[in-house]
Design a protein around this motif. Sequence first.
Motif, PDB file in Angstrom:
ATOM      1  N   SER B 257       0.819  -1.222   0.000  1.00 23.73           N
ATOM      2  CA  SER B 257       0.000   0.000   0.000  1.00 23.73           C
ATOM      3  C   SER B 257       0.849   1.267   0.000  1.00 23.73           C
ATOM      4  O   SER B 257       0.527   2.236  -0.696  1.00 23.73           O
ATOM      5  CB  SER B 257      -0.915   0.048   1.230  1.00 23.73           C
ATOM      6  N   ARG B 260       2.188   1.881  -3.424  1.00 22.59           N
ATOM      7  CA  ARG B 260       1.155   2.421  -4.307  1.00 22.59           C
ATOM      8  C   ARG B 260       0.885   3.890  -4.000  1.00 22.59           C
ATOM      9  O   ARG B 260       0.761   4.724  -4.898  1.00 22.59           O
ATOM     10  CB  ARG B 260      -0.126   1.592  -4.164  1.00 22.59           C
ATOM     11  N   GLU B 261       0.781   4.191  -2.718  1.00 22.06           N
ATOM     12  CA  GLU B 261       0.588   5.585  -2.306  1.00 22.06           C
ATOM     13  C   GLU B 261       1.762   6.436  -2.814  1.00 22.06           C
ATOM     14  O   GLU B 261       1.565   7.534  -3.351  1.00 22.06           O
ATOM     15  CB  GLU B 261       0.514   5.632  -0.772  1.00 22.06           C
ATOM     16  N   TYR B 264       1.553   7.559  -6.375  1.00 25.50           N
ATOM     17  CA  TYR B 264       0.720   8.747  -6.613  1.00 25.50           C
ATOM     18  C   TYR B 264       1.510  10.033  -6.409  1.00 25.50           C
ATOM     19  O   TYR B 264       1.459  10.952  -7.223  1.00 25.50           O
ATOM     20  CB  TYR B 264      -0.527   8.734  -5.722  1.00 25.50           C
TER      21      TYR B 264
END
Lengths: 305, 305
Positions: B257, B260-261, B264
């Motif tokens: 996670s 993925r964050e 961004y």
Amino acid sequence: MSSNNHVLIVGSIAFDDLEMPTGIYENVWGGAATYASIAASVFSKVHIVGVVGDDFPISLLNSFKERGIDTQGIERAPGKTFRWRGRYSHDLLSRITLETHLNVFSQFSPTIPESARHDPLILLGNIHPRLQQEVLNQLIAPHMVIVDTMNFWIAQEPTALNRLLEKTDVLVINEEETRELSGIHNLVKAAKNILKRGPKQLIIKRGEHSALLFDQEDIFFVPAYPLEDVLDPTGAGDAFAGGLIGYLATCTDISSSTLREGMYYATALASFCVEGIGTERLLAISTNNLIERTNKLKELVLVHR
Amino acid sequence: MSSNNHVLIVGSIAFDDLEMPTGIYENVWGGAATYASIAASVFSKVHIVGVVGDDFPISLLNSFKERGIDTQGIERAPGKTFRWRGRYSHDLLSRITLETHLNVFSQFSPTIPESARHDPLILLGNIHPRLQQEVLNQLIAPHMVIVDTMNFWIAQEPTALNRLLEKTDVLVINEEETRELSGIHNLVKAAKNILKRGPKQLIIKRGEHSALLFDQEDIFFVPAYPLEDVLDPTGAGDAFAGGLIGYLATCTDISSSTLREGMYYATALASFCVEGIGTERLLAISTNNLIERTNKLKELVLVHR
């Protein structure tokens, strides 16, 4: 709207001869209305309007009917069905047209059957914008008009196309067409230009990358499904548009959210389409296949799982 | 890890002469380590390692320091700083190299300062894979090694590169490099091939389209931010990698996670980078700018708002 409504899909019905890196496939059942109707029929009943020649087999008409695609609007004209022969590059990213035989399609003037004139959702596939306009003139009270077009009409028939854009709710075109229609390279600026000319929404198809939805306020981005085996990109854009309109027909209300949700289903259908030659993979998908792939598409953008 | 840790970034520091559609810009402060360090410094302290010539101004070294980028690892060698001259196409989608003067960079042998040898997060910018390996040999206990490379090393130094891949946690390359490194056109199959050769994760940068993260189980997709004004794509990939490692340094634990964050934030930083010539826009962004754009990026994929 209820799921008992039909969607109306107008466009080409054709036989394609496809020269692919994997082999040559001839007499492949194709055409924009074919791909779009098959995709839409996953969700909704369909009225298809198009023209075929006297060479078009009853068995294919039956294939439409078996999927809830009403073929009353398919005119059978003397002569041969529209035929296109194309050759794809090794990476399937580009193609050249080797032969185009319009045949009966050259005299096509779409007549909407009485039963279809009340259909609320309309997909006008890529044909002459004057013919697209003629379809609209025959409708009683269209609720949403989705339009496809191509470079040829953008260059050759700007006046007719501009008139049609004023009546368009959702324009569904690719990146190159977006640039040609607006005369602007930057997609954000190009979209703003096009949205001033009539369409409430612009969907830009970007093939193996994504699809973008522009409206007055927002931009929405659907990833393309990263596939291991792409066999034939023919008809993927039509399957996308057909899947979108078919999904929208199942919604009691069309909102910004249902349109976005529909783009996921549309993308999933387009991804199946390219996995087979012609319509073969699209015809074979089950509801489970579709739900599974749509969920996988949504998982692609999940930060937390 | 805590936010008190530095990240270690090794790579080129350069002056670029940029022939853009909007004009010619000379002596632009650039190089992979420069872009990456500036992006990383938004989140984290940085140890930068590279080489400059005696023409490199103290004012630029101070610009690094003011952002919490420790310049102890910048060697100042007799001669001139690495210089690259390139010309971009009108649509900024391609560029050609007009001149490359390696200058002091041709003799570069990275020495990691004592204070940086314990850094847990390492970004090895695109330099000779043998030099990237030499950096690793000087480290005490690297927790995560992020690697960039390019077509030249893929073609010319496959053995050294393969050895390095075995020590790589995250490989960050573009589509073309992915295809060349694997010898496979299809990106999904190419990623599988590369993930068998060492890297735990592969991030494929797709410019104005998106970035893809592949690991053993999943694929993750971050949209690119649709910009109205793109001025200079130089360094965007480096800003992406730097933003990613900088963000990861703020995380107490690196998970699927957080990666993925981080993608961004990395994409947001890359999007700022291309909005200015050289590093100018990247240097000027505020925390608010970054949060706003990252939120907008996330909204791009929201079905329901």
